[in-house]
Design a protein around this motif. Structure first.
Motif, PDB file in Angstrom:
ATOM      1  N   THR A 248      48.667 -12.591  17.028  1.00 19.40           N
ATOM      2  CA  THR A 248      49.823 -12.262  16.194  1.00 19.40           C
ATOM      3  C   THR A 248      49.403 -11.786  14.813  1.00 19.40           C
ATOM      4  OG1 THR A 248      50.025 -14.555  15.420  1.00 19.40           O
ATOM      5  CG2 THR A 248      51.221 -13.961  17.411  1.00 19.40           C
ATOM      6  N   LEU A 249      48.165 -12.084  14.412  1.00 11.26           N
ATOM      7  CA  LEU A 249      47.661 -11.602  13.121  1.00 11.26           C
ATOM      8  C   LEU A 249      47.091 -10.201  13.345  1.00 11.26           C
ATOM      9  CD1 LEU A 249      47.268 -12.654  10.192  1.00 11.26           C
ATOM     10  CD2 LEU A 249      44.939 -13.268  10.839  1.00 11.26           C
ATOM     11  N   THR A 250      47.985  -9.223  13.437  1.00  9.66           N
ATOM     12  CA  THR A 250      47.608  -7.874  13.820  1.00  9.66           C
ATOM     13  C   THR A 250      47.346  -6.993  12.605  1.00  9.66           C
ATOM     14  OG1 THR A 250      49.912  -7.171  13.892  1.00  9.66           O
ATOM     15  CG2 THR A 250      48.965  -8.045  15.934  1.00  9.66           C
ATOM     16  N   VAL A 251      46.715  -5.878  12.869  1.00 10.07           N
ATOM     17  CA  VAL A 251      46.470  -4.890  11.821  1.00 10.07           C
ATOM     18  C   VAL A 251      47.785  -4.410  11.233  1.00 10.07           C
ATOM     19  CG1 VAL A 251      45.602  -2.550  11.408  1.00 10.07           C
ATOM     20  CG2 VAL A 251      44.240  -4.171  12.748  1.00 10.07           C
ATOM     21  N   GLY A 252      48.808  -4.278  12.094  1.00  7.18           N
ATOM     22  CA  GLY A 252      50.112  -3.842  11.604  1.00  7.18           C
ATOM     23  C   GLY A 252      50.694  -4.772  10.560  1.00  7.18           C
ATOM     24  N   ARG A 253      50.416  -6.077  10.684  1.00  5.75           N
ATOM     25  CA  ARG A 253      50.898  -7.044   9.704  1.00  5.75           C
ATOM     26  C   ARG A 253      50.044  -7.057   8.440  1.00  5.75           C
ATOM     27  NH1 ARG A 253      51.344 -12.805  12.270  1.00  5.75           N
ATOM     28  NH2 ARG A 253      51.770 -13.217  10.057  1.00  5.75           N
ATOM     29  N   LEU A 254      48.777  -6.722   8.573  1.00  7.56           N
ATOM     30  CA  LEU A 254      47.848  -6.838   7.457  1.00  7.56           C
ATOM     31  C   LEU A 254      47.720  -5.568   6.621  1.00  7.56           C
ATOM     32  CD1 LEU A 254      44.924  -8.721   9.275  1.00  7.56           C
ATOM     33  CD2 LEU A 254      46.642  -9.715   7.763  1.00  7.56           C
ATOM     34  N   MET A 255      47.986  -4.415   7.203  1.00  7.30           N
ATOM     35  CA  MET A 255      47.660  -3.148   6.541  1.00  7.30           C
ATOM     36  C   MET A 255      48.576  -2.865   5.362  1.00  7.30           C
ATOM     37  SD  MET A 255      49.244  -0.402   9.236  1.00  7.30           S
ATOM     38  CE  MET A 255      51.010  -0.244   9.481  1.00  7.30           C
ATOM     39  N   ARG A 256      48.125  -1.999   4.479  1.00  4.02           N
ATOM     40  CA  ARG A 256      48.933  -1.485   3.364  1.00  4.02           C
ATOM     41  C   ARG A 256      49.557  -0.171   3.822  1.00  4.02           C
ATOM     42  NH1 ARG A 256      47.270   1.876  -0.805  1.00  4.02           N
ATOM     43  NH2 ARG A 256      45.081   1.427  -0.342  1.00  4.02           N
ATOM     44  N   ARG A 257      50.882  -0.146   3.861  1.00 10.65           N
ATOM     45  CA  ARG A 257      51.569   1.028   4.400  1.00 10.65           C
ATOM     46  C   ARG A 257      51.679   2.155   3.386  1.00 10.65           C
ATOM     47  NH1 ARG A 257      54.007   0.050   9.265  1.00 10.65           N
ATOM     48  NH2 ARG A 257      54.092  -2.139   9.917  1.00 10.65           N
ATOM     49  N   GLU A 258      51.692   1.812   2.108  1.00 10.15           N
ATOM     50  CA  GLU A 258      51.820   2.847   1.083  1.00 10.15           C
ATOM     51  C   GLU A 258      50.455   3.483   0.856  1.00 10.15           C
ATOM     52  OE1 GLU A 258      52.609  -0.314   0.594  1.00 10.15           O
ATOM     53  OE2 GLU A 258      54.775  -0.198   0.930  1.00 10.15           O
ATOM     54  N   VAL A 259      50.129   4.429   1.679  1.00  4.78           N
ATOM     55  CA  VAL A 259      48.835   5.104   1.562  1.00  4.78           C
ATOM     56  C   VAL A 259      49.080   6.608   1.437  1.00  4.78           C
ATOM     57  CG1 VAL A 259      48.641   5.133   4.080  1.00  4.78           C
ATOM     58  CG2 VAL A 259      46.617   5.537   2.679  1.00  4.78           C
ATOM     59  N   SER A 260      48.470   7.194   0.404  1.00  2.02           N
ATOM     60  CA  SER A 260      48.628   8.647   0.198  1.00  2.02           C
ATOM     61  C   SER A 260      47.542   9.383   0.972  1.00  2.02           C
ATOM     62  CB  SER A 260      48.522   8.979  -1.284  1.00  2.02           C
ATOM     63  OG  SER A 260      47.276   8.567  -1.810  1.00  2.02           O
ATOM     64  N   THR A 261      47.894  10.552   1.429  1.00  4.20           N
ATOM     65  CA  THR A 261      46.945  11.383   2.174  1.00  4.20           C
ATOM     66  C   THR A 261      46.766  12.716   1.458  1.00  4.20           C
ATOM     67  OG1 THR A 261      48.728  12.279   3.545  1.00  4.20           O
ATOM     68  CG2 THR A 261      47.586  10.312   4.370  1.00  4.20           C
ATOM     69  N   ALA A 262      45.693  13.412   1.801  1.00  2.00           N
ATOM     70  CA  ALA A 262      45.407  14.727   1.224  1.00  2.00           C
ATOM     71  C   ALA A 262      44.955  15.663   2.334  1.00  2.00           C
ATOM     72  CB  ALA A 262      44.329  14.612   0.146  1.00  2.00           C
ATOM     73  N   SER A 263      45.201  16.928   2.153  1.00  2.00           N
ATOM     74  CA  SER A 263      44.850  17.917   3.161  1.00  2.00           C
ATOM     75  C   SER A 263      43.372  18.268   3.084  1.00  2.00           C
ATOM     76  CB  SER A 263      45.694  19.182   2.983  1.00  2.00           C
ATOM     77  OG  SER A 263      45.257  20.188   3.869  1.00  2.00           O
ATOM     78  N   ILE A 264      42.768  18.380   4.233  1.00  2.00           N
ATOM     79  CA  ILE A 264      41.353  18.730   4.286  1.00  2.00           C
ATOM     80  C   ILE A 264      41.135  20.215   4.030  1.00  2.00           C
ATOM     81  CG2 ILE A 264      41.367  19.203   6.772  1.00  2.00           C
ATOM     82  CD1 ILE A 264      38.577  17.505   4.733  1.00  2.00           C
TER      83      ILE A 264
END
Length: 614
Positions: free
Chosen positions: A475-491
């Motif tokens: 139940t201690l999954t990555v989905g529960r632990l991760m930070r959702r507010e992550v910015s991305t940039a184009s390669i």
């Protein structure tokens, strides 16, 4: 009483539960005494349930085989050959009809959650309706005489009742797991009339650990179960020791541990062969492409044929036959007859389970171990002339072999040691049993790695090897632990443009995506600035600075798997994608945060085991 539908992934939690009154719930949840009283009630209910199942299977065997009242099937000598051959197959027919009835009711097909799996993965949540199905299947199987024991039904149903009661009181996860252990402890204690054996069965196999917090409720449940079962069903002691030389012929010395140790190692190998044999039989039935409903009928005919060719002692769990082999004056079978009986019983047990009958190997392994001990006692003087079994009698070797082989198949070294103590009352023999079961348990754990129950989980794709609570890890999954507010940039942008948008002092890592929004890799901002300073003339391509192009996490992964991924990639952070096909970025997870949360949960579990406030 109010009804409440609890949402959870476990089978039991999907059912509508009857809640206990609020004051009672508060009393049990807030008081250790309340939990102990609840454990005592479970023990009494378990003793009653075991007695009822015992009477039902005995009545079925008496009808099918024409047994006198109270006569154990495996101890009977005057049986009709036609009944021996056809009664197990008739059990297969009944089992097929029951399976058809379940399908007619459109019951969803799922593997019942047993007490070990419930405590390891589901926080002690079990389905009582699924447990009832197991009881009916096991009763048909054992009552028709196939070579399986009733212990699986005993523990399944009693633990299921305990689980349902715990859910109605909305117990905490640790208390819920303890209550399931109480049900299993009471079931085994009632079946054998051995409270210590039942208690340590719960500690070692169902709860997965021993602690002061679980000691009192488990022991109370085991004692209550044993007392109630003894009051309802007459129980005959498996071992009748009426004189001192029934167990030993001389005062035991250190030298006597050597044959016990050897017997323990031999039983470890035999236990592994038996567990492998069940798997081979199942594979054989699949290869024949025999309809699943017909497999138990064919298996029953095979078991009946073995009983005709070898001995009726291969039938049923083997309670009566074990009593014969553990009498103080020993069994009169010779070496060759004992070997034939062992092989026939092992094959019959493998065929019974492999063909689809429901049951366990607990009592079958006890009987096989006793026979193996007798074979060892008869054969050792032939190998070492003049040694004359050291100071032990064939009965002593039967008890040592019984414990050693059963610990190889079932597990629980202390469980089997206390069983030997409660059956014989002999502390010297118990010491030798402890030597043998430790040797057997260690050998199986290091060479095979599983008991029969956890081996079955392994074949289903589960990774659990004991009842230790690992469900919280899932139940201690990555989905529960991760930070959702992550910015991305184009390669696709230039390095200069990237550096303008991400100066030094901004977040140190940036998740890059391609033109379709798919994950492309991670760029470290300080590394990108250093690369521009180190080059002369044309700036390097941004794609050349990408890290972890193929290393990602998914939301369904648990913390343990994520930690392993960090170790493998030697990364401090990894991107989380929706799935490996679309590679859409949905978050970012750092190794430090994962380890912190993982450590906090481990500490919380440790406190729960010790009974400390969390």
């Amino acid at each position: 009483m109010p009804l409440r539908n609890r949402s959870s992934s476990s089978p039991a939690a999907r059912q509508v539960l009857v809640q206990a009154p609020g004051r009672l719930r508060a009393l049990v949840r807030g008081s250790e005494i309340g939990l102990i009283v609840l454990a005592g009630l479970i023990g009494c209910a378990s003793g009653l349930s075991v007695a009822a199942m015992n009477r039902a299977t005995q009545a079925m065997r008496e009808v099918l085989y024409g047994l006198p009242p109270g006569m154990r099937l495996s101890a009977a000598t005057d049986l009709s050959p036609l009944a021996i051959l056809l009664a197990p197959a008739f059990g297969g027919v009944l089992l097929a009809l029951f399976t058809l009835a379940l399908r007619w009711r459109r019951r969803p097909r799922r593997a019942p959650v047993d007490p070990i799996e419930a405590n390891a993965l589901h926080g002690g949540r079990m389905s009582l309706s699924d447990s009832t199905v197991v009881v009916i299947q096991n009763t048909i199987s054992n009552g028709s005489g196939v070579s399986v024991g009733m212990e699986a039904a005993y523990t399944q149903f009693c633990a299921g009742v305990a689980s349902r009661l715990g859910l109605s009181f909305e117990l905490r996860r640790a208390d819920q797991r303890t209550l399931v252990g109480c049900g299993a402890a009471a079931a085994i204690a009632a079946a054998f009339g051995a409270p210590l054996t039942g208690a340590f069965y719960a500690f070692e196999l169902i709860i997965g650990t021993y602690s002061i917090a679980t000691l009192t409720p488990v022991v109370v449940a085991a004692l209550c179960g044993s007392v109630v079962a003894r009051a309802l069903v007459a129980q005959t002691s498996l071992v009748t020791v009426d004189r001192a030389d029934a167990i030993t012929t001389t005062v035991l010395t250190t030298l006597d541990t050597m044959p016990s140790l050897t017997l323990g190692l031999l039983c470890a190998g035999l236990g592994i062969l038996i567990m492998r044999g069940v798997t081979l039989v199942e594979a054989g039935f699949r290869i024949t492409r025999l309809p699943a409903l017909c497999a138990p009928v064919v298996g029953g005919l095979c078991v009946g044929g073995l009983a005709l060719l070898a001995s009726p002692q291969v039938l049923s769990g083997g309670h009566g036959a074990l009593h014969l082999h553990l009498e103080a004056h020993g069994n009169a079978l010779g070496l060759s007859a004992l070997i034939v009986l062992f092989v026939a019983k092992a094959i019959a047990s493998a065929i019974s389970i492999g063909s689809g009958f429901r049951g366990g190997l607990f009592f079958a392994s006890l009987f096989l171990g006793a026979v193996a001990g007798e074979i060892f006692a008869v054969g050792m003087p032939l190998i070492l002339p003049g040694m004359v079994n050291f100071g032990l009698t064939p009965l002593a070797y039967a008890v040592i072999g019984m414990s050693s082989l059963s610990v190889a198949v079932i597990g629980g070294p202390l469980t089997m040691t206390f069983l030997a103590l409660e059956l014989t009352g002999s502390f010297p023999i118990t010491g030798l049993v402890l030597v043998a079961v430790i040797a057997s348990s260690l050998t199986v754990r290091k060479t095979f790695g599983y008991s029969f129950a956890t081996w079955r989980f392994h074949l289903r794709g589960e990774s659990i090897r004991s009842a230790h609570d690992v469900g919280w890890i899932r139940t201690l999954t990555v989905g529960r632990l991760m930070r959702r507010e992550v910015s991305t940039a184009s390669i696709d942008q230039s390095l200069a443009s990237f550096l303008r948008k991400h100066p030094l002092g901004s977040p140190s890592r940036v998740v890059m995506v391609d033109g379709d929004g798919r994950y492309a890799g991670i760029v470290l901002v300080p590394e990108a600035h250093a690369a521009l300073l180190e080059t002369e003339g044309a700036s390097p391509d941004l794609a050349s600075l990408l890290r972890h192009r193929d290393d990602v996490l998914t939301a369904e992964m648990n913390a343990k798997a994520a930690t392993a991924a960090f170790d493998r990639t030697e990364s401090e952070a990894l991107a989380v994608v929706e799935d490996l096909k679309t590679r859409k970025v949905i978050g970012l997870l750092t190794e430090s945060h994962t380890l912190k949360r993982y450590s906090e949960e481990l500490d919380r579990q440790r406190r729960a085991v010790l009974g400390e406030a969390t």
